[in-house]
Write a protein that holds these residues in place. Structure first.
Motif, PDB file in Angstrom:
ATOM      1  N   ASP A  74       0.813  -1.221   0.000  1.00 25.10           N
ATOM      2  CA  ASP A  74       0.000   0.000   0.000  1.00 25.10           C
ATOM      3  C   ASP A  74       0.844   1.268   0.000  1.00 25.10           C
TER       4      ASP A  74
ATOM      5  N   PRO B 291      -2.826   4.810  -4.532  1.00 28.76           N
ATOM      6  CA  PRO B 291      -4.039   4.033  -4.808  1.00 28.76           C
ATOM      7  C   PRO B 291      -4.743   4.432  -6.098  1.00 28.76           C
ATOM      8  N   GLU B 292      -4.433   5.616  -6.619  1.00 24.51           N
ATOM      9  CA  GLU B 292      -5.002   6.006  -7.908  1.00 24.51           C
ATOM     10  C   GLU B 292      -4.407   5.184  -9.044  1.00 24.51           C
TER      11      GLU B 292
ATOM     12  N   GLN C 185      -4.614  -0.081  -6.523  1.00 26.67           N
ATOM     13  CA  GLN C 185      -5.340  -0.241  -5.262  1.00 26.67           C
ATOM     14  C   GLN C 185      -5.033  -1.620  -4.689  1.00 26.67           C
TER      15      GLN C 185
ATOM     16  N   ARG D  46      -7.804  -1.484   1.589  1.00 29.47           N
ATOM     17  CA  ARG D  46      -8.738  -0.396   1.937  1.00 29.47           C
ATOM     18  C   ARG D  46      -8.063   0.758   2.669  1.00 29.47           C
TER      19      ARG D  46
ATOM     20  N   VAL E 298     -10.269  -5.972  -3.052  1.00 31.42           N
ATOM     21  CA  VAL E 298     -10.322  -4.619  -3.624  1.00 31.42           C
ATOM     22  C   VAL E 298      -9.711  -4.576  -5.017  1.00 31.42           C
ATOM     23  N   ASP E 299      -9.304  -5.729  -5.521  1.00 26.83           N
ATOM     24  CA  ASP E 299      -8.614  -5.809  -6.813  1.00 26.83           C
ATOM     25  C   ASP E 299      -9.297  -6.868  -7.694  1.00 26.83           C
TER      26      ASP E 299
END
Length: 280
Positions: free
Chosen positions: A208, A212-213, A216, A219, A256-257
């Motif tokens: 992380d 994240p743009e 990602q 969270r 999230v992916d």
């Protein structure tokens, strides 16, 4: 290069929960075959469950049990002349990798400083204390019980890409001789670790740290950070300058992916890292 990939599939004390699903997802994304295509022979080991009743497991006791298991697998890999790569849900697992490698220094790519202690943390999140644990600032009896563990001196620790720092952590960064640099500075600043006596360096990459743009991974990522290309360049620059003895990658939550963008990025990063280390 001969590589052992070690899966530590825990997140906050839970087996295969949250980011604990990341290691399997990266393997399922074709990492072993991709490494083989580039001339690297990889075997996979899974530390599996370290507690019988996952629902009742305590984060702290389970987290350090994972460290103990990781240390044994890492030491075993090194004993066979293989380079250890730990895929982990949690950052704390790096304490086990460091112990198994007998590393005396660390380069820590992460959006968080992870320098809190139980006394300073406002959330109690164990992973937010991972670097503090490595430096011997907290959880000393539990860390000291990990086979081979020895605290790392602050001057042999370099944080890279940190952008989310708590007030108490800011104070510690000012007081201690811990380097905190941006990705573009990592290669140039690596020499200071050597000057401080680094001879066996662990490379930790919390995924992380990415912007994240652009990628990602969970969270918790906050705005900013490097692109995959920028991170890869920084990692290779550090690896070219330091005696890297092992690597941990952590904090990927595949939920999230959904399009599976992260595993190929990890594969490309590791291939370039291994190629760099092999040429040294």
């Amino acid at each position: 290069m001969k590589v052992t990939i070690i899966l530590a599939s825990y997140d906050s004390g839970h087996y295969h929960g949250g980011c604990g699903q990341g290691p399997d997802a990266i393997i399922a994304g074709g990492l072993v075959d991709e490494l083989a295509l580039h001339g690297h022979e990889a075997t996979v080991e899974d530390i599996e469950k370290v507690t019988e009743d996952d629902e009742q497991a305590r984060e702290v006791s389970t987290g350090f049990a994972v460290c103990d298991a990781a240390a044994g697998h890492v030491a075993g890999a090194i004993g066979l002349g293989r380079f250890p790569i730990v895929l982990a849900g949690n950052c704390l697992t790096t304490a086990g990798a460091v112990a198994g490698e007998k590393a005396d220094s660390v380069v820590w790519f992460d959006q968080h400083a992870d320098l809190n202690t139980p006394e300073t943390s406002t959330s109690g999140f164990l992973d937010g204390m991972a670097v503090a644990t490595l430096l011997g600032r907290c959880w000393r009896p539990l860390a000291g019980a990990i086979p081979g563990f020895a605290p790392i001196e602050p001057q042999r620790a370099m944080l890279v890409g940190v952008r989310a720092v708590d007030p108490a952590e800011e104070g510690l960064l000012k007081e201690q001789s811990i380097l905190s640099v941006q990705c573009s500075e990592a290669a140039g600043k690596a020499a200071s670790l050597m000057e401080a006596g680094a001879r066996r360096t662990h490379l930790h990459i919390d995924l992380d740290v990415h912007d994240p743009e652009m990628l990602q991974v969970n969270r918790y990522a906050t705005p900013g950070g490097p692109s995959p290309d920028q991170l890869r360049k920084a990692v290779i620059g550090a690896a070219d300058a330091l005696p890297i003895v092992g690597v941990t990658l952590s904090a990927y939550d595949p939920i999230v992916d959904p399009s599976g963008e992260v595993p190929p990025v990890v594969g490309k990063l590791l291939i370039e890292l291994l190629d760099t280390l092999e040429k040294r």
